[in-house]
Design a protein around this motif. Sequence first.
Motif, PDB file in Angstrom:
ATOM      1  N   LYS A  12       0.832  -1.216   0.000  1.00 15.12           N
ATOM      2  CA  LYS A  12       0.000   0.000   0.000  1.00 15.12           C
ATOM      3  C   LYS A  12       0.857   1.253   0.000  1.00 15.12           C
ATOM      4  CE  LYS A  12      -4.163  -1.871   2.139  1.00 15.12           C
ATOM      5  NZ  LYS A  12      -5.306  -1.597   3.030  1.00 15.12           N
ATOM      6  N   HIS A 194      -3.338   1.634 -15.890  1.00 17.87           N
ATOM      7  CA  HIS A 194      -3.675   2.227 -14.585  1.00 17.87           C
ATOM      8  C   HIS A 194      -2.516   2.120 -13.613  1.00 17.87           C
ATOM      9  CE1 HIS A 194      -6.806   3.459 -11.527  1.00 17.87           C
ATOM     10  NE2 HIS A 194      -6.943   4.283 -12.551  1.00 17.87           N
ATOM     11  N   LEU A 228     -11.604  -9.022  -6.615  1.00 21.25           N
ATOM     12  CA  LEU A 228     -11.202  -7.752  -5.992  1.00 21.25           C
ATOM     13  C   LEU A 228     -10.573  -6.826  -7.028  1.00 21.25           C
ATOM     14  CD1 LEU A 228      -9.663  -8.790  -2.547  1.00 21.25           C
ATOM     15  CD2 LEU A 228     -12.020  -8.183  -3.112  1.00 21.25           C
ATOM     16  N   HIS A 229     -10.281  -7.365  -8.210  1.00 23.09           N
ATOM     17  CA  HIS A 229      -9.606  -6.595  -9.262  1.00 23.09           C
ATOM     18  C   HIS A 229     -10.533  -6.562 -10.486  1.00 23.09           C
ATOM     19  CE1 HIS A 229      -6.443  -4.788 -11.531  1.00 23.09           C
ATOM     20  NE2 HIS A 229      -5.614  -5.800 -11.698  1.00 23.09           N
ATOM     21  N   ARG A 265     -19.006  -7.510   0.162  1.00 19.29           N
ATOM     22  CA  ARG A 265     -18.536  -6.139  -0.079  1.00 19.29           C
ATOM     23  C   ARG A 265     -19.355  -5.547  -1.214  1.00 19.29           C
ATOM     24  NH1 ARG A 265     -12.210  -4.790   0.410  1.00 19.29           N
ATOM     25  NH2 ARG A 265     -12.181  -4.801   2.674  1.00 19.29           N
ATOM     26  N   LEU A 266     -19.464  -4.230  -1.228  1.00 17.33           N
ATOM     27  CA  LEU A 266     -20.168  -3.575  -2.315  1.00 17.33           C
ATOM     28  C   LEU A 266     -19.233  -3.587  -3.524  1.00 17.33           C
ATOM     29  CD1 LEU A 266     -22.932  -2.400  -2.292  1.00 17.33           C
ATOM     30  CD2 LEU A 266     -21.986  -0.152  -1.893  1.00 17.33           C
ATOM     31  N   GLY A 268     -17.538  -2.994  -7.010  1.00 16.85           N
ATOM     32  CA  GLY A 268     -17.525  -1.798  -7.849  1.00 16.85           C
ATOM     33  C   GLY A 268     -17.346  -0.528  -7.033  1.00 16.85           C
ATOM     34  N   PHE A 269     -17.169  -0.723  -5.697  1.00 15.36           N
ATOM     35  CA  PHE A 269     -16.943   0.445  -4.831  1.00 15.36           C
ATOM     36  C   PHE A 269     -15.583   0.353  -4.154  1.00 15.36           C
ATOM     37  CE2 PHE A 269     -20.078   3.685  -3.727  1.00 15.36           C
ATOM     38  CZ  PHE A 269     -21.066   3.394  -4.644  1.00 15.36           C
ATOM     39  N   HIS A 271     -11.383   1.880  -3.810  1.00 17.98           N
ATOM     40  CA  HIS A 271     -10.201   1.794  -4.679  1.00 17.98           C
ATOM     41  C   HIS A 271      -8.965   2.053  -3.840  1.00 17.98           C
ATOM     42  CE1 HIS A 271      -7.443   2.475  -8.032  1.00 17.98           C
ATOM     43  NE2 HIS A 271      -8.338   1.860  -8.758  1.00 17.98           N
ATOM     44  N   ARG A 272      -7.887   1.348  -4.171  1.00 19.50           N
ATOM     45  CA  ARG A 272      -6.640   1.517  -3.433  1.00 19.50           C
ATOM     46  C   ARG A 272      -6.087   2.932  -3.597  1.00 19.50           C
ATOM     47  NH1 ARG A 272      -2.828  -1.997  -2.143  1.00 19.50           N
ATOM     48  NH2 ARG A 272      -4.508  -3.024  -1.037  1.00 19.50           N
ATOM     49  N   ARG A 280     -12.821   7.412 -14.444  1.00 19.28           N
ATOM     50  CA  ARG A 280     -13.355   6.503 -15.478  1.00 19.28           C
ATOM     51  C   ARG A 280     -14.820   6.174 -15.189  1.00 19.28           C
ATOM     52  NH1 ARG A 280      -9.004   1.976 -14.294  1.00 19.28           N
ATOM     53  NH2 ARG A 280      -9.800   2.536 -12.231  1.00 19.28           N
ATOM     54  N   ARG A 353      -7.028  -3.598 -21.253  1.00 19.05           N
ATOM     55  CA  ARG A 353      -5.790  -3.403 -20.490  1.00 19.05           C
ATOM     56  C   ARG A 353      -4.546  -3.920 -21.213  1.00 19.05           C
ATOM     57  NH1 ARG A 353      -5.368  -2.186 -15.168  1.00 19.05           N
ATOM     58  NH2 ARG A 353      -6.811  -0.601 -15.886  1.00 19.05           N
TER      59      ARG A 353
HETATM   60  C1  SDX Z   1      -9.873  -2.412 -10.108  1.00 15.14           C
HETATM   61  O1  SDX Z   1      -5.534  -0.837  -8.505  1.00 15.14           O
HETATM   62  C2  SDX Z   1      -6.136  -0.477  -9.561  1.00 15.14           C
HETATM   63  O2  SDX Z   1      -5.837   0.480 -10.196  1.00 15.14           O
HETATM   64  C3  SDX Z   1      -7.274  -1.419  -9.964  1.00 15.14           C
HETATM   65  C4  SDX Z   1      -8.118  -0.943 -11.121  1.00 15.14           C
HETATM   66  C5  SDX Z   1      -7.341  -0.898 -12.427  1.00 15.14           C
HETATM   67  O3  SDX Z   1      -7.751  -0.146 -13.320  1.00 15.14           O
HETATM   68  O4  SDX Z   1      -6.395  -1.737 -12.573  1.00 15.14           O
HETATM   69  O5  SDX Z   1      -8.640   0.330 -10.871  1.00 15.14           O
HETATM   70  C6  SDX Z   1      -9.282  -1.901 -11.366  1.00 15.14           C
HETATM   71  O6  SDX Z   1      -9.465  -3.443  -9.635  1.00 15.14           O
HETATM   72  C7  SDX Z   1     -10.927  -1.579  -9.415  1.00 15.14           C
HETATM   73  C8  SDX Z   1     -11.367  -2.201  -8.035  1.00 15.14           C
HETATM   74  C9  SDX Z   1     -12.393  -3.311  -8.345  1.00 15.14           C
HETATM   75  N1  SDX Z   1     -12.691  -4.053  -7.094  1.00 15.14           N
HETATM   76  C10 SDX Z   1     -13.882  -3.934  -6.466  1.00 15.14           C
HETATM   77  O7  SDX Z   1     -14.750  -3.137  -6.810  1.00 15.14           O
HETATM   78  C11 SDX Z   1     -14.045  -4.885  -5.266  1.00 15.14           C
HETATM   79  C12 SDX Z   1     -14.649  -4.117  -4.085  1.00 15.14           C
HETATM   80  N2  SDX Z   1     -13.622  -3.156  -3.591  1.00 15.14           N
HETATM   81  C13 SDX Z   1     -12.808  -3.573  -2.480  1.00 15.14           C
HETATM   82  O8  SDX Z   1     -12.572  -4.932  -2.335  1.00 15.14           O
HETATM   83  C14 SDX Z   1     -11.650  -2.625  -2.177  1.00 15.14           C
HETATM   84  O9  SDX Z   1     -12.161  -1.357  -2.176  1.00 15.14           O
HETATM   85  C15 SDX Z   1     -10.410  -2.670  -3.056  1.00 15.14           C
HETATM   86  C16 SDX Z   1      -9.863  -4.036  -3.193  1.00 15.14           C
HETATM   87  C17 SDX Z   1     -10.711  -2.111  -4.416  1.00 15.14           C
HETATM   88  C18 SDX Z   1      -9.349  -1.768  -2.408  1.00 15.14           C
HETATM   89  O10 SDX Z   1      -9.034  -2.350  -1.207  1.00 15.14           O
HETATM   90  P1  SDX Z   1      -7.945  -1.711  -0.229  1.00 15.14           P
HETATM   91  O11 SDX Z   1      -7.319  -0.517  -0.832  1.00 15.14           O
HETATM   92  O12 SDX Z   1      -7.048  -2.818   0.226  1.00 15.14           O
HETATM   93  O13 SDX Z   1      -8.843  -1.161   0.940  1.00 15.14           O
HETATM   94  P2  SDX Z   1      -9.259  -1.978   2.189  1.00 15.14           P
HETATM   95  O14 SDX Z   1      -9.732  -3.346   1.786  1.00 15.14           O
HETATM   96  O15 SDX Z   1      -8.165  -1.874   3.191  1.00 15.14           O
HETATM   97  O16 SDX Z   1     -10.555  -1.155   2.683  1.00 15.14           O
HETATM   98  C19 SDX Z   1     -10.433  -0.030   3.544  1.00 15.14           C
HETATM   99  C20 SDX Z   1     -11.709  -0.040   4.379  1.00 15.14           C
HETATM  100  C21 SDX Z   1     -11.949  -1.371   5.099  1.00 15.14           C
HETATM  101  O17 SDX Z   1     -12.792  -1.104   6.225  1.00 15.14           O
HETATM  102  P3  SDX Z   1     -12.082  -0.929   7.698  1.00 15.14           P
HETATM  103  O18 SDX Z   1     -11.213  -2.178   7.897  1.00 15.14           O
HETATM  104  O19 SDX Z   1     -11.258   0.337   7.611  1.00 15.14           O
HETATM  105  O20 SDX Z   1     -13.234  -0.854   8.655  1.00 15.14           O
HETATM  106  O21 SDX Z   1     -12.847   0.133   3.524  1.00 15.14           O
HETATM  107  C22 SDX Z   1     -13.663  -1.039   3.559  1.00 15.14           C
HETATM  108  C23 SDX Z   1     -12.800  -2.154   4.135  1.00 15.14           C
HETATM  109  O22 SDX Z   1     -13.618  -3.119   4.791  1.00 15.14           O
HETATM  110  N3  SDX Z   1     -14.042  -1.322   2.176  1.00 15.14           N
HETATM  111  C24 SDX Z   1     -15.255  -1.739   1.795  1.00 15.14           C
HETATM  112  C25 SDX Z   1     -15.182  -1.810   0.390  1.00 15.14           C
HETATM  113  N4  SDX Z   1     -13.950  -1.456  -0.037  1.00 15.14           N
HETATM  114  C26 SDX Z   1     -13.242  -1.164   1.087  1.00 15.14           C
HETATM  115  N5  SDX Z   1     -16.369  -2.041   2.504  1.00 15.14           N
HETATM  116  C27 SDX Z   1     -17.445  -2.423   1.772  1.00 15.14           C
HETATM  117  N6  SDX Z   1     -17.470  -2.518   0.408  1.00 15.14           N
HETATM  118  C28 SDX Z   1     -16.359  -2.221  -0.309  1.00 15.14           C
HETATM  119  N7  SDX Z   1     -16.362  -2.312  -1.643  1.00 15.14           N
END
Ligand code: SDX
Length: 390
Positions: A12, A194, A228-229, A265-266, A268-269, A271-272, A280, A353
């Motif tokens: 991270k 990206h 997750l990706h 998890r939700l 599509g919501f 992002h790292r 986008r 990609r």
């Molecule tokens: C892509 O990296 C890139 O650039 C990727 C991408 C690209 O173009 O290559 O943009 C494409 O992969 C987009 C992401 C697609 N994935 C999803 O939509 C899956 C749902 N999203 C999550 O799993 C998450 O948000 C990630 C994986 C995208 C990011 O995860 P991180 O950065 O490791 O964040 P985290 O898991 O540490 O979350 C931080 C907090 C946590 O809560 P707390 O522990 O602080 O209480 O936010 C919460 C998480 O539980 N959280 C969510 C959530 N995403 C984060 N809670 C509910 N729903 C979610 N989607």
Amino acid sequence: LTGVITIDPGYKNSGSCKSEITFLDGELGILRYRGYSIEDLAEKAGFLEVSYLLIFGELPTAQQLEQFENDIKKHTLVNEEMKNIIDGFPKTAHPMGVLSALTSALTAFNPKAVNVENEKEMYEAICKTMAKFLVIATWTYRKSMGYPLNYYDNTKGYVENFMQLMFQLPTGPYKANPIIVDALDKLFILHADHEQNCSTSTVRMVGSSHAGLFASISAGVSALWGPLHGGANQAVLEMLEEINKDGGDTDKFLAKAKDKNDPFRLMGFGHRVYKNFDPRAKIIKKAANEVLETLGVDDPILEIAKKLEAAALEDEYFKSRNLYPNVDFYSGIIYRALGIPTDMFTVMFAIGRLPGWIAQWKEMRENKEPIGRPRQIYTGHPLREFKSNK
Ligand code: SDX
């Protein structure tokens, strides 16, 4: 161990390389390819033009673009024996697993593309990859439907070929809808690169051992597959359909997403990098409305998506964690309206990609990056004497 090792789970807070390809600003929601804004490129450029920009660093002249397209067309035939490999898969195989296997198999039929020693060999491997990856990506769908596999038509454009490779049947003529071709061209641009995301970092890591371009891209496909990706675009549609079947109760699913005891998890919501709107997602959301309206598609799933997005953006849990819709939230809705089957959504992401993966692999090789080999902090047993447990 020399020096202090700090563990950084998910990297991270680690940078893996210097790169001139893509710039992201997560706070401001900015995305640029080689300095050009994603908004300008999505609006004014074509997918092969953007592919050229990412891979070679500058927007092509008309002549350079034509040359690039012609050089890709030299390699659009895939060795017929590759069909033996795809025939080995059950029809139910997930297209991403088939695509990763077929991409790696390209090495067997194009051994010279493995170790590129000079610019000419690298350019040829790049054109081969752009050409053959598109064809085998569509073969995964054709195989799952029990349809005959199609061939690239060198009289048509790249994105138009995607449509005919996917949907042309021997039973009659096929003409791709130009509205769909335009929408896909824009979607591929939005997915093209990206910076050091999970799959791109994988391509760089595998390529850093000097494994060939096909093997490196194959590894990238496998990493992108994860929900997750890139797999999130398929998971979003499955989630929205579940909410729709459940009577459209978005609050119930928001509560599930916030419940730490619930793995849901939700999709599509979040992002790292983006702690604001994914630029986008904004463009794709607008395109979703336009494409569905133009095609006259009235999809209740789009309304569910908007209702879910509005509720999440108001919700303290999501706001406090800067969770916004990402690229995958709306893309599946457009793919569905374009007639793309759900389990092909992540293959669509991979096609978009591909030029980014190639550009990053090329930069890593040209910069003579060392082989990737991180260290660890050992937490296992200290030395112990061997005593058999038999
Ligand atoms: C892509 O990296 C890139 O650039 C990727 C991408 C690209 O173009 O290559 O943009 C494409 O992969 C987009 C992401 C697609 N994935 C999803 O939509 C899956 C749902 N999203 C999550 O799993 C998450 O948000 C990630 C994986 C995208 C990011 O995860 P991180 O950065 O490791 O964040 P985290 O898991 O540490 O979350 C931080 C907090 C946590 O809560 P707390 O522990 O602080 O209480 O936010 C919460 C998480 O539980 N959280 C969510 C959530 N995403 C984060 N809670 C509910 N729903 C979610 N989607």
